[in-house]
Every structure is written in C-alpha cells, then in structure tokens.
Design a protein around this motif. Structure first.
Motif, PDB file in Angstrom:
ATOM      1  N   GLY A  18      55.552 -17.890 -47.233  1.00 15.10           N
ATOM      2  CA  GLY A  18      55.777 -16.899 -46.195  1.00 15.10           C
ATOM      3  C   GLY A  18      56.920 -15.963 -46.518  1.00 15.10           C
ATOM      4  N   GLU A  19      57.853 -16.411 -47.358  1.00 16.88           N
ATOM      5  CA  GLU A  19      58.972 -15.558 -47.760  1.00 16.88           C
ATOM      6  C   GLU A  19      58.558 -14.527 -48.801  1.00 16.88           C
ATOM      7  OE1 GLU A  19      61.840 -18.320 -49.148  1.00 16.88           O
ATOM      8  OE2 GLU A  19      62.229 -19.194 -47.168  1.00 16.88           O
ATOM      9  N   VAL A  20      57.487 -14.815 -49.544  1.00 14.46           N
ATOM     10  CA  VAL A  20      57.073 -13.936 -50.642  1.00 14.46           C
ATOM     11  C   VAL A  20      56.038 -12.923 -50.187  1.00 14.46           C
ATOM     12  CG1 VAL A  20      56.045 -13.862 -52.948  1.00 14.46           C
ATOM     13  CG2 VAL A  20      57.573 -15.735 -52.311  1.00 14.46           C
ATOM     14  N   VAL A  21      55.039 -13.383 -49.451  1.00 14.16           N
ATOM     15  CA  VAL A  21      53.981 -12.503 -48.958  1.00 14.16           C
ATOM     16  C   VAL A  21      53.837 -12.710 -47.453  1.00 14.16           C
ATOM     17  CG1 VAL A  21      52.656 -12.330 -51.091  1.00 14.16           C
ATOM     18  CG2 VAL A  21      52.275 -14.270 -49.562  1.00 14.16           C
ATOM     19  N   ASN A  22      53.325 -11.721 -46.791  1.00 17.55           N
ATOM     20  CA  ASN A  22      53.157 -11.789 -45.348  1.00 17.55           C
ATOM     21  C   ASN A  22      51.882 -12.560 -45.026  1.00 17.55           C
ATOM     22  OD1 ASN A  22      53.409 -11.317 -42.607  1.00 17.55           O
ATOM     23  ND2 ASN A  22      52.313  -9.376 -42.712  1.00 17.55           N
ATOM     24  N   ILE A  23      52.018 -13.864 -44.801  1.00 15.02           N
ATOM     25  CA  ILE A  23      50.865 -14.710 -44.532  1.00 15.02           C
ATOM     26  C   ILE A  23      50.282 -14.342 -43.165  1.00 15.02           C
ATOM     27  CG2 ILE A  23      50.094 -17.078 -44.127  1.00 15.02           C
ATOM     28  CD1 ILE A  23      52.316 -17.969 -46.033  1.00 15.02           C
ATOM     29  N   VAL A  32      51.756 -18.190 -37.370  1.00 22.13           N
ATOM     30  CA  VAL A  32      50.454 -17.631 -37.756  1.00 22.13           C
ATOM     31  C   VAL A  32      49.378 -18.671 -37.456  1.00 22.13           C
ATOM     32  CG1 VAL A  32      51.387 -16.112 -39.526  1.00 22.13           C
ATOM     33  CG2 VAL A  32      50.672 -18.416 -40.142  1.00 22.13           C
ATOM     34  N   PRO A  33      48.171 -18.237 -37.153  1.00 26.38           N
ATOM     35  CA  PRO A  33      47.133 -19.179 -36.737  1.00 26.38           C
ATOM     36  C   PRO A  33      46.418 -19.847 -37.898  1.00 26.38           C
ATOM     37  CG  PRO A  33      46.290 -16.947 -36.622  1.00 26.38           C
ATOM     38  CD  PRO A  33      47.734 -16.830 -37.035  1.00 26.38           C
ATOM     39  N   VAL A  34      45.896 -21.032 -37.632  1.00 26.18           N
ATOM     40  CA  VAL A  34      44.919 -21.652 -38.525  1.00 26.18           C
ATOM     41  C   VAL A  34      43.599 -20.936 -38.272  1.00 26.18           C
ATOM     42  CG1 VAL A  34      43.617 -23.742 -39.047  1.00 26.18           C
ATOM     43  CG2 VAL A  34      46.069 -23.882 -38.607  1.00 26.18           C
ATOM     44  N   LYS A  35      43.054 -20.301 -39.315  1.00 18.62           N
ATOM     45  CA  LYS A  35      41.824 -19.523 -39.155  1.00 18.62           C
ATOM     46  C   LYS A  35      40.594 -20.225 -39.722  1.00 18.62           C
ATOM     47  CE  LYS A  35      43.871 -14.917 -38.880  1.00 18.62           C
ATOM     48  NZ  LYS A  35      43.806 -13.510 -39.340  1.00 18.62           N
ATOM     49  N   LEU A  36      40.805 -21.046 -40.750  1.00 20.00           N
ATOM     50  CA  LEU A  36      39.682 -21.726 -41.395  1.00 20.00           C
ATOM     51  C   LEU A  36      40.039 -23.188 -41.609  1.00 20.00           C
ATOM     52  CD1 LEU A  36      38.878 -19.058 -44.143  1.00 20.00           C
ATOM     53  CD2 LEU A  36      37.502 -19.487 -42.100  1.00 20.00           C
TER      54      LEU A  36
END
Length: 390
Positions: free
Chosen positions: A330-335, A361-365
């Motif tokens: 999460g620090e490297v890319v915008n999850i 952020v949500p669990v999507k899959l």
C-alpha cells in the motif's frame, strides 16, 4: 568230380568280382559329379513385363514411382472455452466456504447461547475471534457491542443470538464498501488492472482466473506477463490466455517488467479491448529495490493509459502475516482492492475484516477452490451466512 569243378568255378568268379570292386573303389583321380544346372527363370509375358525391361537398344527407360510426400503435423489450435459469467458465483460456491468457516460460527453461537455469560465466557468469545484473524481492535469492538446488546435483550433465544451475531459480523465486514471491479473501458482506451502480491499467494493463477471471469462476462481481454523473473510465470499465463482466446504479451526471461507492461497496454489500445490485466513479479516485500520496480511499472503504464485497479493478492491462510504485506504494498502503489485466495481452505476468514480495517480498501475477489472458475466477486452477506451456517 564234375560237382567239385562247378563249385571251384563259382568261387573263382566271386573272387574276381570282389577284386574288381576293390580296384574301382581305391582308383586315384576320381572325378566329381557334374554340377546341377539351376532352373531357368520363366520369361514373363510381354504385357506383364515391368517397364524398361525390354532389350537393350530399344530406348526403353525405367520409370520409378514418385516418393511419398512427407507428412507435416498439423498444429491443432486449442479449443476456446466459454467460461460462465461471474454473477452468482459466490452463492454457487457457498458450500465450500461453509465447510471451512462454519466451525468458527458455530463456536460463537454456542458461547452466546449459554444461560450465563460471565467474564470467562466473554474471554472465550474474544479468543475465538482473534484466533480467526479478525484482529485485536475489531474483536474488542465486536465484543463490546455484543455485551451491550445482550444486556438489553435479557433472555436470548437461538434465533435472537444468531441474528445478533450476524448483525455484528456483517457490520465488521462492512457491506457498504464499494466492491465494484473497475474494468470498464474509457472510450478507445481499455481499463488497466495491475495485479500485485508476494510469491506463493496465487497471483498469476488469480490473474488467469480473472481473465476467464471477464471473458465470461462478454469482455475482450489482453494479458501482460510482466513477471519476467520467474521462468514459468509467462508460460502459465499463456496457457490461461489460450484457453479463453485472450492475447498474451510477454518478453524474454529477465527482461524489463515495465517494458512488457507498456507493450501490453499498447496492444490493448490497438486491439480496442475492454481490459488489460498485468501480472507483476511475485517480489518479496522485504526487497526495497524490487518494490521500487513495481512503482516503475505503474508509472510506465500511466504513460499510455490509466491504471484503474491495483489488486493485491493475499493468501488467507497466512492470516496476520499478510497484513504486513498489505501495508508495504500500500505504500508503493495505491491499492484499490484485495483478492483473497484459499478462503475455502482456512478457518481464519476473519482476515477479511482485519485487512479491510487496516487498509481501508475492500475485499473484491475471493478464491474458493482450485478450479478455473472458482474466483468469485466477494459478497459480504453470503460470507457471513456461510460462517454462521444454515
């Protein structure tokens, strides 16, 4: 007297004959018998003679049959599969989820159904939630809310206890989070999904299953094999793509991952596909240089198109160890979403609650099996009902 003369004559004749036979037997220079003449080859009738078998000087030539043409193996294209749509998958796979999660739910229901709920029982409830990887903070919040409502209810029927626990679990899973997968194209440009995660979480497999799911929903997909550090990753993704007719862009082993991601995005724009899914290297989160490379991949893609989704793949069986991975990525890319794999094989489904709470952020899959169509959009209500059982 005449009789004696006759006998003498006979004996003499026999002696002469015997002497002649011995002489013939031992005579030198005896000739060998003449050789046996082989039988003559029968002459074929004129009309049955092979071509070119005429007399010399008649200008006849021998005509040989042409050599058989070599048989070139025909490459048979793999049969294109038609995956089922993604809608309703989690409902269909609910039984797999229930097998691994319902023990946790039954334990909580049993504790809450006791006639007397003292501090010791509440400690057991708290321990059960923490063991299921719900996390310390969410567990304390749930227990505090449950204690308050139990006091208000007073006597509790099994149905009331189940309803009470369902409300609390559902509140922690947070059904209000937007779990929409952003895979809609922008005019002439495709949506781009970046799939990240550490080694062993099932990242490449999740990428392939996601492609199948989108194809099943009627979308056209291009896959980018940007995991160039693992020899089998590109081949694995190629197999997934061929099954559903999705193009796969790959480069030589060890090549620049950002270059492959850029080419995949360019291919997607050229072919006017709906989505480009880029599988990145399963880099270890402890290696700063590799994490910087992941940031580079995202920046290079954004020169051609917008990165709409950054899916972090986590293994549900790792529990709280996956939280550190989530934080570093999460620090490297915008999850933007979590893909939680192996949720059918663990009794620690509470990771859904803790990872959402920590990352926001949500669990999507969720992955609910080893089959190619076992990746399902996450449904909070189905998840909670599977935990509590029927």
């Amino acid at each position: 007297m005449d009789g004696y003369l006759g006998v003498i004559v006979i004996v003499a004749v026999v002696a002469l004959l015997a002497a002649g036979g011995l002489l013939l037997l031992f005579r030198p220079g005896r000739k060998a018998p003449p050789p046996v003449k082989p039988p003559e080859t029968p002459t074929l009738p004129e009309e049955k003679r092979p071509a070119g078998a005429g007399e010399e000087g008649e200008g006849a030539t021998t005509t040989l049959p042409p050599p058989a043409a070599p048989v070139t193996p025909v490459e048979v294209a793999p049969e294109i599969e038609v995956p089922p749509p993604s809608a309703g998958r989690m409902v269909r796979l609910r039984s797999r989820l229930a097998r691994s999660q319902s023990a946790f739910g039954r334990g909580l229901l049993e504790l809450l159904s006791r006639d007397r709920l003292d501090d010791e029982v509440w400690d057991e409830i708290e321990e059960s939630l923490i063991t299921a990887d719900v996390g310390v903070s969410p567990t304390r919040a749930m227990v505090e809310e449950l204690r308050t409502k139990v006091k208000v209810l007073g006597t509790r029927t099994p149905d009331e206890v189940r309803k009470l626990l369902r409300e609390q679990l559902l509140a922690q899973v947070n059904p209000d989070l937007d779990r929409t997968l952003r895979v809609q194209k922008h005019g002439d440009r495709p949506a781009v999904v970046l799939v990240v995660g550490v080694n062993g979480t099932g990242k490449t497999t999740t990428t392939g299953k996601l492609a199948r799911s989108l194809v099943g929903d009627g979308k056209k997909v291009v896959l980018g094999a940007a995991d160039t550090f693992r020899a089998a990753a590109a081949d694995q993704l190629q197999t997934w793509g061929e099954r559903v007719g999705a193009d796969v862009v790959r480069g030589p082993e060890g090549s620049d991952p950002a270059s492959v991601a850029f080419d995949a995005t360019a291919r997607g724009i050229e072919e006017k596909v709906d989505a480009v899914i880029v599988d990145t290297a399963g880099r270890l989160h402890t290696k700063t240089g590799l994490m910087d490379e992941l940031g580079k991949v995202k920046r290079v893609i954004e020169k051609k198109a917008t990165v709409d989704e950054v899916l972090l793949v986590l293994d549900a069986t790792t529990g709280q160890n996956g939280m550190r991975q989530a934080q570093v990525f999460g620090e490297v890319v915008n999850i933007t979403g979590i893909a939680l794999t192996k949720l059918d094989g663990t009794a620690k489904g509470g990771i859904v609650i803790s990872v959402q709470r920590e990352l926001g952020v949500p669990v999507k899959l969720v992955g609910l099996g080893e089959g190619p169509d076992d990746l399902a959009p996450f449904d909070p209500e189905v998840f909670v009902d599977a935990i509590l059982g029927d």
